[in-house]
Design a protein around this motif. Sequence first.
Motif, short mmCIF file in Angstrom:
data_model
loop_
_atom_site.label_atom_id
_atom_site.label_comp_id
_atom_site.label_asym_id
_atom_site.label_seq_id
_atom_site.Cartn_x
_atom_site.Cartn_y
_atom_site.Cartn_z
N GLY A 70 -121.68 5.58 33.57
CA GLY A 70 -120.94 5.49 34.70
C GLY A 70 -119.52 7.06 34.80
N ILE A 71 -119.19 6.39 36.71
CA ILE A 71 -118.32 7.48 36.37
C ILE A 71 -117.41 7.74 37.16
N LEU A 72 -116.20 8.12 36.54
CA LEU A 72 -114.37 8.18 36.97
C LEU A 72 -113.96 8.55 38.16
N ALA A 73 -113.50 7.77 39.10
CA ALA A 73 -113.28 8.81 40.36
C ALA A 73 -111.98 9.08 40.51
N GLY A 74 -111.10 9.82 41.11
CA GLY A 74 -109.40 9.63 41.22
C GLY A 74 -109.21 11.07 41.62
N ILE A 75 -108.30 11.17 41.81
CA ILE A 75 -107.63 12.39 42.61
C ILE A 75 -106.09 13.38 40.93
N ASP A 76 -106.52 14.54 40.97
CA ASP A 76 -105.55 15.05 40.45
C ASP A 76 -105.52 15.46 39.45
N ARG A 113 -108.51 6.74 39.43
CA ARG A 113 -108.11 5.99 39.83
C ARG A 113 -109.47 4.57 40.29
N LYS A 114 -110.25 5.21 39.52
CA LYS A 114 -111.86 4.12 39.64
C LYS A 114 -112.51 4.46 38.69
N LEU A 115 -113.33 3.21 38.56
CA LEU A 115 -114.45 3.13 37.76
C LEU A 115 -115.94 2.78 38.01
#
Length: 144
Positions: A28-34, A38-40
């Motif tokens: 899967g992919i992990l998205a976020g900031i800095d 925040r999101k899987l």
Amino acid sequence: MLKLDIPIEIFDEAVAQARAEAPIEACGILAGIDGTVRKLYKMTNIDKSSIHCMMDPAEQFQVVKDIRSAGLKMLAIYHSHPATPARLSAEDIRLALTPDVAYVIVSLQNADKPEVKGFLIEDGNATEVPVKVLQRSIGRGRCR
Ligand SMILES: [Zn+2]
């Protein structure tokens, strides 16, 4: 990227997915900031392999669009090692496409204590990125 912080809820979700899909590798992919996730996004391992993970390109395209419209960045691509340690395999390094995202491995080798590690891979060289699982902090010790 110097570090990766993963909230415990998201880490638990990745571990649950890895357990559900074992002995096939989950990815899967992990998205976020800095550097904070925040999101899987759970992805399909189209090779249904227990030694590597191949994401569905169409699915990946949709996720990349979703990440952009949410104002986030793709921070990491993760996959599980159902029976081996949280280390990159030669295959993982060979298949790595981009030095810009971290490669995160969730190992179920020790069933009671899943382990997570992150790496950046550039020109066949891997360097470890410190991964921290963030425990729940809000309300702890006050609401119980
Ligand atoms: Zn691997």
